[in-house]
Enzyme design. Structure first.
Site, PDB file in Angstrom:
ATOM      1  N   ASP A 286      -2.543 -14.698  -4.598  1.00  0.00           N
ATOM      2  CA  ASP A 286      -3.193 -15.501  -5.627  1.00  0.00           C
ATOM      3  C   ASP A 286      -4.349 -14.708  -6.237  1.00  0.00           C
ATOM      4  O   ASP A 286      -4.511 -13.523  -5.955  1.00  0.00           O
ATOM      5  CB  ASP A 286      -3.680 -16.838  -5.051  1.00  0.00           C
ATOM      6  CG  ASP A 286      -4.576 -16.645  -3.816  1.00  0.00           C
ATOM      7  OD1 ASP A 286      -5.287 -15.615  -3.750  1.00  0.00           O
ATOM      8  OD2 ASP A 286      -4.564 -17.512  -2.928  1.00  0.00           O
TER       9      ASP A 286
ATOM     10  N   HIS B  12       0.656   4.393  -2.609  1.00  0.00           N
ATOM     11  CA  HIS B  12       0.406   5.754  -2.124  1.00  0.00           C
ATOM     12  C   HIS B  12       1.562   6.691  -2.434  1.00  0.00           C
ATOM     13  O   HIS B  12       1.357   7.894  -2.595  1.00  0.00           O
ATOM     14  CB  HIS B  12       0.116   5.728  -0.622  1.00  0.00           C
ATOM     15  CG  HIS B  12      -1.271   5.284  -0.292  1.00  0.00           C
ATOM     16  ND1 HIS B  12      -2.053   5.892   0.654  1.00  0.00           N
ATOM     17  CD2 HIS B  12      -2.041   4.280  -0.808  1.00  0.00           C
ATOM     18  CE1 HIS B  12      -3.235   5.287   0.726  1.00  0.00           C
ATOM     19  NE2 HIS B  12      -3.236   4.298  -0.157  1.00  0.00           N
ATOM     20  N   ASP B  13       2.760   6.176  -2.522  1.00  0.00           N
ATOM     21  CA  ASP B  13       3.896   7.008  -2.912  1.00  0.00           C
ATOM     22  C   ASP B  13       3.797   7.390  -4.378  1.00  0.00           C
ATOM     23  O   ASP B  13       3.845   8.572  -4.733  1.00  0.00           O
ATOM     24  CB  ASP B  13       5.213   6.274  -2.654  1.00  0.00           C
ATOM     25  CG  ASP B  13       6.427   7.118  -2.999  1.00  0.00           C
ATOM     26  OD1 ASP B  13       6.437   8.320  -2.657  1.00  0.00           O
ATOM     27  OD2 ASP B  13       7.366   6.600  -3.625  1.00  0.00           O
TER      28      ASP B  13
ATOM     29  N   ASP C 172      -8.895 -10.295   1.488  1.00  0.00           N
ATOM     30  CA  ASP C 172      -8.986 -11.585   0.820  1.00  0.00           C
ATOM     31  C   ASP C 172      -8.917 -12.669   1.881  1.00  0.00           C
ATOM     32  O   ASP C 172      -8.174 -12.548   2.861  1.00  0.00           O
ATOM     33  CB  ASP C 172      -7.835 -11.743  -0.185  1.00  0.00           C
ATOM     34  CG  ASP C 172      -7.940 -12.999  -1.036  1.00  0.00           C
ATOM     35  OD1 ASP C 172      -8.953 -13.710  -0.932  1.00  0.00           O
ATOM     36  OD2 ASP C 172      -7.007 -13.266  -1.801  1.00  0.00           O
TER      37      ASP C 172
ATOM     38  N   ASN D 202      -3.441   8.822   4.512  1.00  0.00           N
ATOM     39  CA  ASN D 202      -2.200   8.123   4.865  1.00  0.00           C
ATOM     40  C   ASN D 202      -1.993   7.940   6.363  1.00  0.00           C
ATOM     41  O   ASN D 202      -0.988   7.345   6.785  1.00  0.00           O
ATOM     42  CB  ASN D 202      -0.991   8.866   4.285  1.00  0.00           C
ATOM     43  CG  ASN D 202      -0.852   8.666   2.793  1.00  0.00           C
ATOM     44  OD1 ASN D 202      -1.425   7.731   2.222  1.00  0.00           O
ATOM     45  ND2 ASN D 202      -0.104   9.538   2.145  1.00  0.00           N
TER      46      ASN D 202
ATOM     47  N   ARG E  21       0.838  -1.206   0.000  1.00  0.00           N
ATOM     48  CA  ARG E  21       0.000   0.000   0.000  1.00  0.00           C
ATOM     49  C   ARG E  21       0.875   1.259   0.000  1.00  0.00           C
ATOM     50  O   ARG E  21       0.556   2.257  -0.654  1.00  0.00           O
ATOM     51  CB  ARG E  21      -0.915  -0.025   1.222  1.00  0.00           C
ATOM     52  CG  ARG E  21      -1.893   1.130   1.304  1.00  0.00           C
ATOM     53  CD  ARG E  21      -2.945   0.867   2.359  1.00  0.00           C
ATOM     54  NE  ARG E  21      -3.839   2.019   2.506  1.00  0.00           N
ATOM     55  CZ  ARG E  21      -3.976   2.720   3.613  1.00  0.00           C
ATOM     56  NH1 ARG E  21      -3.287   2.395   4.704  1.00  0.00           N
ATOM     57  NH2 ARG E  21      -4.805   3.746   3.679  1.00  0.00           N
TER      58      ARG E  21
ATOM     59  N   HIS F  87      -4.808  -6.285  -3.426  1.00  0.00           N
ATOM     60  CA  HIS F  87      -5.615  -6.485  -2.226  1.00  0.00           C
ATOM     61  C   HIS F  87      -5.653  -7.948  -1.804  1.00  0.00           C
ATOM     62  O   HIS F  87      -6.213  -8.276  -0.754  1.00  0.00           O
ATOM     63  CB  HIS F  87      -7.033  -5.964  -2.453  1.00  0.00           C
ATOM     64  CG  HIS F  87      -7.111  -4.478  -2.520  1.00  0.00           C
ATOM     65  ND1 HIS F  87      -8.225  -3.772  -2.951  1.00  0.00           N
ATOM     66  CD2 HIS F  87      -6.187  -3.519  -2.217  1.00  0.00           C
ATOM     67  CE1 HIS F  87      -7.986  -2.465  -2.895  1.00  0.00           C
ATOM     68  NE2 HIS F  87      -6.761  -2.294  -2.454  1.00  0.00           N
TER      69      HIS F  87
END
Length: 322
Positions: free
Chosen positions: A252, A67-68, A245, A95, A63, A192
């Site tokens: 996967d 975000h960077d 997930d 953030n 993440r 995700h």
């Protein structure tokens, strides 16, 4: 043009080489071969040790990379601390929940001992983002390196990050501003697979969703009730949340299968299956894990090229400019 070659073992490993336009030629998979050949091993070992103590580290590092790159490009501006005169990106509202900056700090400290003033913080994030996908049996690709670290970080610019409540049109527009297409949007959402979200990012789907529905009707009803138990209203536990997930310990394509079943945690996840522009890609990735791996690797390389700067620096400490 991208060329792929594959080697299959107990996990799928993908080697990806991208021929970039000349304007992007500063990036090279072998950038540190002579100046710091042990760089990637140092970063990987740091990540492995940190992940043993905190299983949320992989999700947080991936993440952090997104975000960077989505603000000023991949320049490690997300790592800079605020100062009395400037509120930095890491303290912007989207953030606040970013964590595990200490992992990047640890890797940087070790790299400074091995190869002083050589490996940029921006490259550390990019390599680490690949490694956290590789570690749980996902895939491997060659990270192009040679990024420089930026000197500017502004909290008010984090408003430009895509929100977990975005619909597909908003998501497409946000990604397009970074030169990323619809396929990249769906592929990168697959990150995700190892993600975690706090209740604040999805509780609006669980309580008083609309005048007609208390719960978002696109959610599987049993799944939604389970989430409501974890995220009651009012919720006094700021750390409460849900993995994005059910197989979050491995990388996967199960994330796409869950979205198809109405079990996407974030509104932006579930929206991908409700829109004709993205639905077919979700279905394709759910059906073919190898296809997802290939497209995710290609999109991660593409994301890593966003906003690469030539006139930056190599920070000695990632939290402060030199």
């Amino acid at each position: 043009m991208a060329s792929f070659s594959f080697r299959m073992n107990s996990h799928t490993i993908i080697f990806l080489i991208i021929a970039l336009p000349r304007s992007m030629a500063i990036l090279d998979a072998h950038y540190y071969d002579q100046t710091c050949p042990q760089a990637e091993n140092i970063i990987l070992e740091t990540l492995r040790n940190a992940s043993l103590y905190d299983p949320k580290v992989p999700a947080r590092i991936l993440r952090m990379f997104f975000h960077d790159c989505f603000i000023r490009g991949c320049d490690a501006s997300v790592l800079l601390d605020s100062t009395p005169r400037n509120k930095a990106e890491k303290d912007g509202p989207p953030n606040i929940s970013l964590r595990s900056f200490y992992v990047i700090d640890d890797a940087k400290a070790k790299l400074e001992m091995a190869c002083p003033r050589t490996v940029s913080c921006a490259d550390i994030i990019a390599i680490a983002a690949r490694d956290v996908v590789t570690m749980p049996g996902g895939l491997y690709w060659n990270v192009l390196k040679g990024r420089k670290d930026g000197r500017v970080s502004k909290a008010n610019e984090t408003i430009n990050l895509p929100a977990p409540s975005f619909n597909v049109t908003q998501l497409i527009q946000s990604f397009a501003k970074r030169g990323l297409g619809v396929k990249d949007l769906v592929a990168l959402s697959g990150g995700h697979a190892i993600g975690f979200s706090h209740c604040s990012s999805f509780e609006a789907r669980l309580h008083n969703f609309s005048s007609a529905h208390d719960i978002d009707p696109t959610m599987d009803s049993e799944f939604a009730l389970n989430l409501r138990k974890k995220c009651p209203k009012p919720n006094k536990d700021r750390n409460a949340g849900e993995f994005l997930d059910s197989t979050s310990s491995s990388f996967d394509n199960n994330y796409y299968k869950r979205v198809m079943a109405g079990k996407g945690v974030l509104g932006s996840d579930q929206a991908l299956y409700g829109d004709y522009r993205t639905r077919w890609i979700v279905e394709a990735f759910a059906k073919d894990g190898g296809l997802f791996f290939r497209e995710f690797a290609a999109s991660m390389v593409k994301l890593g090229n966003v906003g690469v700067i030539e006139d930056g620096e190599v920070r000695v400490k990632c939290r402060v400019v030199n």
